[in-house]
Structures are given as C-alpha cells and as structure tokens.
Design a protein around this motif. Sequence first.
Motif: not given
Length: 193
Positions: A126-132, A139-153
């Motif tokens: 999803r994040l990659s699609g938004r980047i594309t 926004t920061g919310a996109d990165f927060a969702k990735a963090r909430a999914s368990g991915w590290s910074d």
Amino acid sequence: MTQGVHVQVVTEGTATGDIAELYDEIRDHFGIGLVPDVFKLVSTRTPFLKVFWDGYRSVFDDGELPRDVKELIAAYVAREVSCQYCVDAHVLFLDLLNADAALKASLAVKEVERMDLPEPVRELLRLSGRITNESHRITGADFAKARASGWSDAQILEALWTACQFNWVTRMVSAAGLVSLGQLAEVEALTPR
C-alpha cells in the motif's frame, strides 16, 4: 538504435575500459552469464552505469527487509506503471530465490486488499503504491500504519528506498523502449566464458 530501444548501448562484446569492468562485475553478481538489459541502457555513460549499479546493490545486497519482499515491491511498482520488462525481471528473481509462490501469485491480483499475503506485506505494498501514484499525498499516518503492522523504521526506509528506486528505473526502461527480457541479449554473451 539497438534492437528496438531508443538509446545507444554498449554491447558486451564491444565494452572496454570501465564499462567492461562494470559489465564483468554485474555479470558475475547475477551469475546468469550475461548483463541484464536494463543496465545496458545507460552504458554509454560510465558515471550513470556506476550510479545505477550502486543503487541496485543498495536495494538488494543487504538490509533489514527480506529480499523477497523487496523483489515483490519492485515488481509491484513495475506493475503499477505498466513496465512489463521490470515485472518479468523481478518475478524471475522471485523464482530464482525460491520465494513463496503467494508472492508471485499476488501480482495477478489488482487490489492489494485481495492479495493472499500477510497483512504487514500488504501494508508495505500500500505504501509503495502511494509512493508510486500519489507521493505528494503521503503523510506521517502512512508511515504509522507500516509501523503498526510490525515493520521497523529501518525496514520502512528500505521499502521507501526500493519503491523510489524502481519508480525511476521503470520510467527509464519504458521511455528507452525496453519491453522484454533478453531484448538486448547478444549471441556471444549467451556462450560460457
């Protein structure tokens, strides 16, 4: 121009000097007996080829994000911008990695939500699609969702880097007219050295 591409390329058989050295390094890295066509697109400019090769290795050589996930991101970005050469190349790499068949199969599904993938991987897509497609709206919310999914910074940064690298590569490939794997292959490159 060479075999349907709109730019001049240095063939493996005519490469000399720094280009020949880079070609040898690239050929050895992949172990498939030839330089992938995509690298030939910038072969008339040594600094371009060097930067492209370094960028490729920065994505795939090491890192925190699993290699198969990075390959999936590359193929997904390519699919989003209709770069069939890049989709085919990264599906091939998924095969060579013996990646889970679900990763490759997911590319046949248009909507990320319907892909048979773990939710954390879907979130990176999803994040990659938004980047594309709409990087100016991230926004920061996109990165927060990735963090909430368990991915590290560190993993999120790698996903961002991979998506951005393949956004420029896919556009170069499409604009230059590279459409299929092996399009620039040379007979002598296919014989063992």
